[in-house]
Design an enzyme around this catalytic site. Structure first.
Site, short mmCIF file in Angstrom:
data_model
loop_
_atom_site.label_atom_id
_atom_site.label_comp_id
_atom_site.label_asym_id
_atom_site.label_seq_id
_atom_site.Cartn_x
_atom_site.Cartn_y
_atom_site.Cartn_z
N LEU A 180 36.27 39.74 33.84
CA LEU A 180 37.56 39.60 33.16
C LEU A 180 38.60 39.10 34.15
O LEU A 180 39.54 39.81 34.51
CB LEU A 180 37.99 40.92 32.53
CG LEU A 180 37.53 41.14 31.11
CD1 LEU A 180 37.98 42.49 30.60
CD2 LEU A 180 38.02 40.04 30.19
N HIS A 181 38.41 37.89 34.64
CA HIS A 181 39.32 37.26 35.59
C HIS A 181 39.60 35.84 35.11
O HIS A 181 38.84 35.27 34.34
CB HIS A 181 38.69 37.21 36.99
CG HIS A 181 38.41 38.59 37.53
ND1 HIS A 181 39.38 39.39 38.04
CD2 HIS A 181 37.26 39.30 37.58
CE1 HIS A 181 38.85 40.54 38.40
NE2 HIS A 181 37.56 40.52 38.13
N ALA A 182 40.69 35.30 35.56
CA ALA A 182 41.06 33.91 35.30
C ALA A 182 40.98 33.55 33.81
O ALA A 182 41.59 34.20 32.97
CB ALA A 182 40.23 32.98 36.17
#
Length: 93
Positions: A14-16
């Site tokens: 759950l990044h970028a």
């Protein structure tokens, strides 16, 4: 309160981009949803909150919501997290 547990499928967790798409969908749905990882819980509509969870690929998060539309909102968000959004971006390019 409705809840669902799902493993994050995106290669970057759950990044970028995956976090951005998740938060945008949570806002669009208009139902207050909480994302829980262990003892930490953050609003699904908060980009900084979602990023602060540090959820990597394969991490199980629990989504919680209450009220009208909660079940449908959780289903939509679980469906989103169950896909590898990083791979889909590569296909779109």
């Amino acid at each position: 309160m409705a809840h669902r547990t799902v493993a994050v499928a995106s290669a970057s967790g759950l990044h970028a981009r995956p976090a951005k798409l998740f938060v945008q969908e949570a806002v669009r749905l208009g139902v207050p949803v909480t994302v829980r990882l262990g003892e930490k819980a953050v609003p699904a509509k908060s980009m900084l909150g979602v990023l602060s969870l540090g959820a990597v690929q394969g991490t199980e998060v629990t989504l919680e919501a209450d009220g009208p539309g909660a079940e449908e909102a959780l289903d939509a968000l679980v469906s989103l997290l169950s896909r590898d959004l990083d791979a889909e971006e590569a296909l779109d390019a």
